[in-house]
Design a protein around this motif. Structure first.
Motif, PDB file in Angstrom:
ATOM      1  N   ASN A 134      54.768  47.823  11.972  1.00 34.23           N
ATOM      2  CA  ASN A 134      55.141  48.127  10.594  1.00 34.23           C
ATOM      3  C   ASN A 134      53.956  48.719   9.843  1.00 34.23           C
ATOM      4  O   ASN A 134      52.816  48.296  10.029  1.00 34.23           O
ATOM      5  CB  ASN A 134      55.644  46.866   9.888  1.00 34.23           C
ATOM      6  CG  ASN A 134      56.916  46.324  10.505  1.00 34.23           C
ATOM      7  OD1 ASN A 134      57.711  47.078  11.071  1.00 34.23           O
ATOM      8  ND2 ASN A 134      57.125  45.016  10.425  1.00 34.23           N
ATOM      9  N   ASN A 135      54.253  49.695   8.993  1.00 32.03           N
ATOM     10  CA  ASN A 135      53.188  50.388   8.267  1.00 32.03           C
ATOM     11  C   ASN A 135      53.457  50.486   6.764  1.00 32.03           C
ATOM     12  O   ASN A 135      52.701  51.159   6.050  1.00 32.03           O
ATOM     13  CB  ASN A 135      52.975  51.792   8.835  1.00 32.03           C
ATOM     14  CG  ASN A 135      54.242  52.635   8.766  1.00 32.03           C
ATOM     15  OD1 ASN A 135      55.296  52.184   8.320  1.00 32.03           O
ATOM     16  ND2 ASN A 135      54.140  53.873   9.222  1.00 32.03           N
ATOM     17  N   TRP A 136      54.533  49.852   6.283  1.00 30.87           N
ATOM     18  CA  TRP A 136      54.823  49.912   4.847  1.00 30.87           C
ATOM     19  C   TRP A 136      55.189  48.520   4.342  1.00 30.87           C
ATOM     20  O   TRP A 136      55.964  47.815   5.002  1.00 30.87           O
ATOM     21  CB  TRP A 136      55.976  50.873   4.573  1.00 30.87           C
ATOM     22  CG  TRP A 136      55.979  51.339   3.138  1.00 30.87           C
ATOM     23  CD1 TRP A 136      55.457  52.499   2.653  1.00 30.87           C
ATOM     24  CD2 TRP A 136      56.515  50.642   2.008  1.00 30.87           C
ATOM     25  NE1 TRP A 136      55.617  52.561   1.308  1.00 30.87           N
ATOM     26  CE2 TRP A 136      56.265  51.429   0.872  1.00 30.87           C
ATOM     27  CE3 TRP A 136      57.156  49.419   1.835  1.00 30.87           C
ATOM     28  CZ2 TRP A 136      56.651  51.045  -0.399  1.00 30.87           C
ATOM     29  CZ3 TRP A 136      57.532  49.025   0.572  1.00 30.87           C
ATOM     30  CH2 TRP A 136      57.285  49.835  -0.522  1.00 30.87           C
ATOM     31  N   PRO A 137      54.687  48.111   3.191  1.00 32.41           N
ATOM     32  CA  PRO A 137      53.725  48.821   2.327  1.00 32.41           C
ATOM     33  C   PRO A 137      52.342  48.884   2.933  1.00 32.41           C
ATOM     34  O   PRO A 137      51.950  47.979   3.675  1.00 32.41           O
ATOM     35  CB  PRO A 137      53.736  47.991   1.042  1.00 32.41           C
ATOM     36  CG  PRO A 137      54.155  46.628   1.478  1.00 32.41           C
ATOM     37  CD  PRO A 137      55.114  46.820   2.613  1.00 32.41           C
ATOM     38  N   PRO A 138      51.593  49.952   2.666  1.00 33.30           N
ATOM     39  CA  PRO A 138      50.253  50.094   3.262  1.00 33.30           C
ATOM     40  C   PRO A 138      49.277  49.103   2.653  1.00 33.30           C
ATOM     41  O   PRO A 138      48.720  49.320   1.575  1.00 33.30           O
ATOM     42  CB  PRO A 138      49.876  51.547   2.932  1.00 33.30           C
ATOM     43  CG  PRO A 138      50.679  51.886   1.728  1.00 33.30           C
ATOM     44  CD  PRO A 138      51.959  51.108   1.818  1.00 33.30           C
ATOM     45  N   GLN A 150      51.362  41.043   5.563  1.00 35.29           N
ATOM     46  CA  GLN A 150      51.391  42.210   6.414  1.00 35.29           C
ATOM     47  C   GLN A 150      52.559  43.132   6.026  1.00 35.29           C
ATOM     48  O   GLN A 150      53.496  42.708   5.351  1.00 35.29           O
ATOM     49  CB  GLN A 150      51.513  41.786   7.880  1.00 35.29           C
ATOM     50  CG  GLN A 150      50.334  40.978   8.388  1.00 35.29           C
ATOM     51  CD  GLN A 150      49.031  41.744   8.295  1.00 35.29           C
ATOM     52  OE1 GLN A 150      48.965  42.939   8.591  1.00 35.29           O
ATOM     53  NE2 GLN A 150      47.973  41.062   7.864  1.00 35.29           N
ATOM     54  N   PRO A 151      52.506  44.408   6.432  1.00 33.89           N
ATOM     55  CA  PRO A 151      53.619  45.329   6.135  1.00 33.89           C
ATOM     56  C   PRO A 151      54.939  44.822   6.704  1.00 33.89           C
ATOM     57  O   PRO A 151      54.987  44.172   7.754  1.00 33.89           O
ATOM     58  CB  PRO A 151      53.183  46.627   6.804  1.00 33.89           C
ATOM     59  CG  PRO A 151      51.696  46.541   6.859  1.00 33.89           C
ATOM     60  CD  PRO A 151      51.372  45.089   7.068  1.00 33.89           C
TER      61      PRO A 151
END
Length: 348
Positions: free
Chosen positions: A134-138, A146-147
């Motif tokens: 996962n990369n969102w939210p940064p 965590q994202p």
């Protein structure tokens, strides 16, 4: 045989001259100071000899220019550009070439995207698909939270829908910024007028409630709808985003006491406090632009939805398949069925 005088020709007749160059005709035209060279001699000319040569002080005339036909007939070097026509013809040919190159690049980009998606599907079919991080939210790595989502518009969304999805993402960001500015405007209004405390409290509630809920409730369904052509997610998005557009309009109107710095709330403070009124007018203008853009995007996405071949029946099928494929739902259904069967056997 008698020898000639002065070393003459021994074979000559006695009456013949010893030297043929002593002929008066030759002696007459022998070089003299009157002639600069023998080139002017013409033995067939019977007129008087030409005048003496006088050097001229004028410069020699330039050679005549080469005719254009001769220049055009010369051979061109390999590095020299060739002339294939007039300027307008060359410009149109260059424009056509640029258009063809642009279309070729677009086709190559689409082909690469299709190849990448095909490889991903094949990799997933073989059971080798690794879970995406996962990369969102940064968030920074040291943050305990965590994202929660994976989002990559350029990789997951088809090329023809990327602009629409990006616009909706920017719309969500603008709505969040508008709520933050609305909070600041309500804080300023509360500082100059303590009776506006309810509006200030509601502005805090709206920014804490609408920011995550709008992302989860209408942006993510829209993202997944374009990612997997899901009719169910399209219907969820249309229903929730219509309500969101109504809220955008209410925010722009700005009913006093609702926690929105709209037009009405700003105009009420024009007389008592012009500085706060100007700040609230800017927020009202921001809300108005977001409301207009939301209505336009709702119509655009609906037109795209009609062209994808989605339908309500397809949405029902997707919902049923998603519900029955959920492990928790299957476990609950199996437990309910087992409990019902056990009760049926125990009943006399």
């Amino acid at each position: 045989m008698a020898q000639s005088r002065d070393g003459g020709n021994p074979f000559a007749d006695p009456g013949e001259l010893d030297n043929p160059f002593q002929d008066p005709a030759v002696i007459q035209h022998r070089p003299s100071p009157q002639y600069a060279t023998l080139d002017v001699y013409n033995p067939f000319e019977t007129r008087e000899p030409p005048p003496a040569y006088e050097p001229s002080s004028a410069p020699a005339p330039l050679p005549p220019p080469v005719a254009p036909s001769l220049q055009s007939s010369r051979k061109l070097s390999p590095a020299e550009p060739k002339n294939y026509g007039s300027y307008s013809t060359q410009a149109s040919a260059a424009a056509a070439t640029a258009e063809l190159l642009k279309k070729q690049e677009e086709l190559n980009r689409k082909a690469e995207e299709l190849d990448r998606r095909e490889r991903e599907l094949q990799h997933a079919a073989l059971g080798g698909a690794a879970p995406r991080q996962n990369n969102w939210p940064p968030l920074p790595s040291f943050c305990p939270v965590q994202p929660c989502f994976f989002q990559d518009i350029s990789m997951e969304i088809p090329h023809e829908f990327q602009k629409t999805v990006s616009t909706m993402y920017y719309l969500w960001i603008c709505s969040t910024l508008a709520l933050l500015l609305n909070f600041l405007a309500c804080l300023a209004s509360f500082c100059v007028e303590t009776s506006n405390g309810s509006g200030f409290g509601l502005s805090i509630l709206w920014i804490l409630l609408f920011t995550p809920c709008s992302f989860v409730c209408w942006y993510r369904p829209m993202y997944k709808a374009f990612r997997s052509d899901s009719s169910f997610n399209f219907f969820v998005f249309f229903f929730i985003f219509f309500v969101q557009d109504v809220i955008f309009v209410l925010q722009a109107i700005g009913i006093p006491g609702w926690g929105f710095s709209g037009w009405i709330s700003a105009l009420v403070l024009v007389g008592p406090n012009p500085a706060v009124a100007v700040l609230m007018l800017l927020v009202a203008l921001f809300f108005t632009g977001i409301a207009v853009l939301g209505i336009v995007m709702l119509k655009r996405i609906h037109s795209l939805y009609r062209r994808t071949g989605a339908s309500f029946q397809k949405a029902q099928q997707e919902f049923a398949a998603g519900v029955f494929s959920n492990p928790a739902v299957r476990t609950a259904a199996a437990n309910a069925a087992a409990g019902a069967a056990e009760n049926a056997f125990r009943t006399p």
